[in-house]
Enzyme design. Structure first.
Site, PDB file in Angstrom:
ATOM      1  N   PRO A 114       0.817  -1.212   0.000  1.00 18.45           N
ATOM      2  CA  PRO A 114       0.000   0.000   0.000  1.00 18.45           C
ATOM      3  C   PRO A 114       0.850   1.260   0.000  1.00 18.45           C
ATOM      4  O   PRO A 114       1.734   1.431   0.827  1.00 18.45           O
ATOM      5  CB  PRO A 114      -0.821  -0.119   1.285  1.00 18.45           C
ATOM      6  N   GLU A 115       0.579   2.129  -0.960  1.00 22.04           N
ATOM      7  CA  GLU A 115       1.240   3.422  -1.042  1.00 22.04           C
ATOM      8  C   GLU A 115       0.172   4.506  -0.932  1.00 22.04           C
ATOM      9  O   GLU A 115      -0.961   4.219  -0.530  1.00 22.04           O
ATOM     10  CB  GLU A 115       2.055   3.506  -2.330  1.00 22.04           C
ATOM     11  N   LYS A 164       1.616   7.760   3.757  1.00 26.01           N
ATOM     12  CA  LYS A 164       1.025   6.433   3.912  1.00 26.01           C
ATOM     13  C   LYS A 164       0.482   6.205   5.318  1.00 26.01           C
ATOM     14  O   LYS A 164       0.138   5.084   5.676  1.00 26.01           O
ATOM     15  CB  LYS A 164       2.073   5.367   3.555  1.00 26.01           C
ATOM     16  N   ARG A 170       1.328 -10.354   7.656  1.00 21.71           N
ATOM     17  CA  ARG A 170       2.771 -10.399   7.903  1.00 21.71           C
ATOM     18  C   ARG A 170       3.205  -9.572   9.110  1.00 21.71           C
ATOM     19  O   ARG A 170       4.371  -9.545   9.467  1.00 21.71           O
ATOM     20  CB  ARG A 170       3.524  -9.947   6.642  1.00 21.71           C
ATOM     21  N   ASN A 181       7.450   2.203  -3.798  1.00 21.62           N
ATOM     22  CA  ASN A 181       8.235   1.650  -4.893  1.00 21.62           C
ATOM     23  C   ASN A 181       7.550   1.768  -6.252  1.00 21.62           C
ATOM     24  O   ASN A 181       8.136   2.234  -7.226  1.00 21.62           O
ATOM     25  CB  ASN A 181       8.565   0.182  -4.594  1.00 21.62           C
TER      26      ASN A 181
END
Length: 326
Positions: A19-20, A87, A154, A211
């Site tokens: 997620p950006e 973010k 995660r 990214n």
């Protein structure tokens, strides 16, 4: 703005993306729609959904001393506003400090009965009573109208209470607070590192660029990701700023649904699970390298260092005239 391992979206080619800014903005709008102005009537801060940590308070993700502290700080409060910088998402409450949420790599806020995040593997499915609470649910917030869950397979996501300094430490938001062109240019002229590394630094020029956004804006501005920031021309500085605003605006207008991104974007072709080498694509041969510590996709045939005239002169070899030999 929402993935997770099985809960982690992948692009059209099945690749994960974290997620950006566009993904988090889509979540912010969702929270604004479903939580703002409503009273929190129930909070559950133990894992649910059938994961390996079911029934456990995840102190790594929820950064409060105890389950009771977290639940007590939210219960009975009204969600006054949903805000974002970069973010980082903030839910402002009627009393006390805000609830700050960072998605990390695989975090996501889900609303029961609403369409799930478009960037995860289960993209497009709607969360229903059959699959609620969702797997890897770290905490659940309920109002009289709906229920919201934060999921994170995660465990790199974070939830904080009352730490306003986290958002204050970030650089201006890349979309809503983008510096003027003069300030933008003046700052980049002081940085000798690769331009992509500068864009990824959330406390440097702007926040929210990750990214895939960095690769996309550099592709659209026709700048090599490894180009030293301070060597770029004035035109390159302007093109880069314009590209960031255009990419972020377009992605946010699409609610971060990658299927609605323009077909000519690099985004649709960059997910090759490679860290080096190159692949053929409809938009040109895509090369992969590590820049700024991240795997980077670029097209050398279309991107260059775009140096200023002064830098070009300094980099050109000094040709010495040979003495005439009679």
């Amino acid at each position: 703005l929402k993935p997770w391992s099985s809960l982690c979206h992948r692009s059209a080619r099945g690749r994960r993306k974290m997620p950006e800014l566009p993904e988090v903005e889509a979540q912010r709008r969702l929270m604004e729609r479903w939580l703002c102005g409503r009273v929190i009537v129930r909070v559950t801060a133990v894992e649910q959904g059938g994961g390996p940590r079911d029934g456990i308070f995840d102190e790594k993700v929820i950064q409060t001393p105890t389950q009771a502290d977290f639940e007590g700080a939210l219960l009975g409060k009204t969600v006054a506003a949903a805000k974002r910088r970069g973010k980082q998402l903030a839910l402002e409450l009627s009393e006390g400090g805000p609830l700050l949420i960072h998605n990390g790599m695989t975090g996501a806020l889900l609303v029961k009965g609403e369409k799930g995040p478009s960037y995860r593997s289960s993209a497009g499915e709607t969360t229903t009573t059959r699959d609620w609470p969702p797997r890897f649910c770290k905490f659940e917030i309920a109002t009289t109208e709906t229920t919201v869950a934060f999921v994170d397979s995660r465990r790199f996501g974070r939830a904080f209470l009352g730490k306003d300094e986290i958002m204050a430490d970030l650089a201006p938001d890349a979309l809503c607070e983008c510096p003027s062109l003069d300030s933008w240019t003046a700052y980049l002229r002081t940085r000798t590192t690769a331009i992509k590394a500068v864009l990824l630094d959330q406390k440097a020029l702007v926040s929210g660029v990750g990214n895939w956004v960095a690769d996309e804006v550099l592709y659209q501005a026709r700048i090599l990701p490894s180009a030293p920031a301070n060597e770029l021309s004035d035109d390159a500085f302007a093109d880069l700023r314009r590209a960031i605003l255009a990419v972020l605006s377009t992605a946010c207008d699409a609610d971060a649904d990658y299927t609605r991104f323009p077909p000519e974007w690099l985004f649709h072709h960059r997910w090759a699970k490679r860290t080096s080498g190159s692949i053929a694509s409809p938009i040109g041969r895509i090369h992969f390298a590590t820049v700024g510590g991240r795997t980077t996709a670029f097209i050398p045939q279309k991107q260059s260092r775009r140096c200023s005239q002064q830098q070009q002169q300094q980099q050109s070899p000094n040709k010495r005239k040979r003495p005439r030999q009679d």
